[in-house]
Design an enzyme around this catalytic site. Structure first.
Site, PDB file in Angstrom:
ATOM      1  N   HIS A   1     -11.252 -41.330  48.054  1.00 34.48           N
ATOM      2  CA  HIS A   1     -11.096 -42.307  46.970  1.00 34.48           C
ATOM      3  C   HIS A   1      -9.640 -42.737  46.819  1.00 34.48           C
ATOM      4  O   HIS A   1      -8.710 -42.066  47.301  1.00 34.48           O
ATOM      5  CB  HIS A   1     -11.582 -41.698  45.650  1.00 34.48           C
ATOM      6  CG  HIS A   1     -10.824 -40.458  45.258  1.00 34.48           C
ATOM      7  ND1 HIS A   1      -9.578 -40.495  44.656  1.00 34.48           N
ATOM      8  CD2 HIS A   1     -11.109 -39.142  45.409  1.00 34.48           C
ATOM      9  CE1 HIS A   1      -9.138 -39.268  44.444  1.00 34.48           C
ATOM     10  NE2 HIS A   1     -10.061 -38.423  44.903  1.00 34.48           N
ATOM     11  N   GLY A   2      -9.420 -43.840  46.106  1.00 38.13           N
ATOM     12  CA  GLY A   2      -8.071 -44.293  45.808  1.00 38.13           C
ATOM     13  C   GLY A   2      -7.376 -43.379  44.801  1.00 38.13           C
ATOM     14  O   GLY A   2      -7.976 -42.460  44.234  1.00 38.13           O
ATOM     15  N   GLN A   3      -6.111 -43.658  44.592  1.00 36.36           N
ATOM     16  CA  GLN A   3      -5.284 -42.799  43.744  1.00 36.36           C
ATOM     17  C   GLN A   3      -5.718 -42.810  42.279  1.00 36.36           C
ATOM     18  O   GLN A   3      -6.169 -43.827  41.750  1.00 36.36           O
ATOM     19  CB  GLN A   3      -3.820 -43.248  43.826  1.00 36.36           C
ATOM     20  CG  GLN A   3      -2.837 -42.311  43.142  1.00 36.36           C
ATOM     21  CD  GLN A   3      -1.444 -42.898  43.046  1.00 36.36           C
ATOM     22  OE1 GLN A   3      -1.159 -43.702  42.158  1.00 36.36           O
ATOM     23  NE2 GLN A   3      -0.576 -42.521  43.976  1.00 36.36           N
TER      24      GLN A   3
ATOM     25  N   TRP B   1      -3.835 -38.411  38.000  1.00 34.22           N
ATOM     26  CA  TRP B   1      -3.625 -36.993  38.312  1.00 34.22           C
ATOM     27  C   TRP B   1      -3.105 -36.804  39.725  1.00 34.22           C
ATOM     28  O   TRP B   1      -2.281 -35.934  39.972  1.00 34.22           O
ATOM     29  CB  TRP B   1      -4.916 -36.193  38.086  1.00 34.22           C
ATOM     30  CG  TRP B   1      -5.153 -35.850  36.652  1.00 34.22           C
ATOM     31  CD1 TRP B   1      -4.666 -36.496  35.553  1.00 34.22           C
ATOM     32  CD2 TRP B   1      -5.935 -34.756  36.152  1.00 34.22           C
ATOM     33  NE1 TRP B   1      -5.109 -35.889  34.404  1.00 34.22           N
ATOM     34  CE2 TRP B   1      -5.886 -34.817  34.748  1.00 34.22           C
ATOM     35  CE3 TRP B   1      -6.677 -33.753  36.762  1.00 34.22           C
ATOM     36  CZ2 TRP B   1      -6.548 -33.899  33.932  1.00 34.22           C
ATOM     37  CZ3 TRP B   1      -7.350 -32.841  35.961  1.00 34.22           C
ATOM     38  CH2 TRP B   1      -7.284 -32.905  34.561  1.00 34.22           C
ATOM     39  N   ASN B   2      -3.567 -37.621  40.675  1.00 34.18           N
ATOM     40  CA  ASN B   2      -2.983 -37.581  42.022  1.00 34.18           C
ATOM     41  C   ASN B   2      -1.497 -37.896  41.949  1.00 34.18           C
ATOM     42  O   ASN B   2      -0.665 -37.197  42.529  1.00 34.18           O
ATOM     43  CB  ASN B   2      -3.644 -38.610  42.946  1.00 34.18           C
ATOM     44  CG  ASN B   2      -5.081 -38.310  43.295  1.00 34.18           C
ATOM     45  OD1 ASN B   2      -5.867 -39.239  43.477  1.00 34.18           O
ATOM     46  ND2 ASN B   2      -5.452 -37.044  43.405  1.00 34.18           N
TER      47      ASN B   2
ATOM     48  N   GLU C   1     -15.989 -33.224  44.647  1.00 38.85           N
ATOM     49  CA  GLU C   1     -14.767 -32.471  44.926  1.00 38.85           C
ATOM     50  C   GLU C   1     -14.989 -30.980  44.698  1.00 38.85           C
ATOM     51  O   GLU C   1     -15.950 -30.554  44.050  1.00 38.85           O
ATOM     52  CB  GLU C   1     -13.617 -32.993  44.057  1.00 38.85           C
ATOM     53  CG  GLU C   1     -12.266 -32.335  44.261  1.00 38.85           C
ATOM     54  CD  GLU C   1     -11.739 -32.367  45.697  1.00 38.85           C
ATOM     55  OE1 GLU C   1     -12.340 -31.707  46.575  1.00 38.85           O
ATOM     56  OE2 GLU C   1     -10.709 -33.029  45.939  1.00 38.85           O
TER      57      GLU C   1
ATOM     58  N   HIS D   1     -13.848 -36.912  48.564  1.00 34.85           N
ATOM     59  CA  HIS D   1     -12.619 -36.321  48.051  1.00 34.85           C
ATOM     60  C   HIS D   1     -11.887 -35.548  49.147  1.00 34.85           C
ATOM     61  O   HIS D   1     -12.476 -35.159  50.160  1.00 34.85           O
ATOM     62  CB  HIS D   1     -12.945 -35.391  46.888  1.00 34.85           C
ATOM     63  CG  HIS D   1     -13.786 -36.043  45.837  1.00 34.85           C
ATOM     64  ND1 HIS D   1     -13.249 -36.718  44.771  1.00 34.85           N
ATOM     65  CD2 HIS D   1     -15.136 -36.146  45.706  1.00 34.85           C
ATOM     66  CE1 HIS D   1     -14.225 -37.215  44.027  1.00 34.85           C
ATOM     67  NE2 HIS D   1     -15.380 -36.871  44.576  1.00 34.85           N
TER      68      HIS D   1
END
Length: 199
Positions: free
Chosen positions: A9-11, A14-15, A85, A145
């Site tokens: 997935h894209g950012q 939290w990333n 995840e 994820h």
């Protein structure tokens, strides 16, 4: 031959903030939406038959961008919890620098509630086996994820480990033929923007 492309997935915020993100349903941030669009444009250069996604919104929303670009009705996106995840237990929501070494050591004593690497490999590989049986001969995108992708790669080829970095919105290609999975390309992400530069 059946082909799978596992897409991260894209950012999310939290990333970006380097916070351990497991089953929490943290949405894409502005850069994450852009990365999802870039991933979609890249994947639309090929023909795909099926899109599967983890049920978490950051994966589902990334899958929606891909479905639109690839001409697949988003109502046909299949959600599969086996690609969710990792359960990070006590590490979830904690800053990465303080606890990630214990996670990388697969240490359930130091991280209560941590889903083990072996448990992850079993559930993700089971999901992949079902996909290649259900969609034999098709090309399937699975939006999921970082640790789900690492579980898949390390289950197929032990030269890959959970320590391999996975960029947001990267693509990972796997083929299944004659009963065997083979890793063909990993962490394909040259087309993905990592930083939004203020103007």
């Amino acid at each position: 031959m059946t082909e799978l492309c596992l897409v991260r997935h894209g950012q999310t915020d939290w990333n970006f903030q380097e916070i351990i993100q497991g089953r929490e349903d943290i949405p894409l941030n502005a850069l994450g939406h852009r990365q999802a669009e870039e991933s979609a444009a890249f994947l639309s250069q090929e023909s795909w038959d099926v899109i599967v996604a983890s049920p978490l919104s950051r994966a589902v929303d990334t899958a929606r961008y891909i479905a639109e670009a690839c001409g697949i009705d988003e109502s046909h996106i299949i959600q599969d919890e086996r690609f969710i995840e990792r359960e990070f237990g006590a590490a979830s929501g904690k800053p990465v620098p303080g606890i990630y070494e214990a996670v990388q050591a697969d240490d359930q004593d130091r991280v209560p509630g941590l889903e083990s690497e072996d448990e992850m490999r079993v559930r993700v590989l089971n999901g992949m086996h079902d996909l290649v049986e259900t969609h034999a001969g098709k090309r399937v995108i699975v939006v999921c994820h970082s640790h789900a992708i690492k579980a898949a790669l390390s289950a197929i080829d032990d030269t890959y480990t959970f320590r391999h970095a996975m960029r947001n919105a990267c693509s990972n290609y796997i083929e299944h033929q004659d009963g065997q999975f083979v890793v063909k390309a990993v962490n394909v992400a040259d087309h993905i923007t990592n930083v939004i530069v203020a103007k």
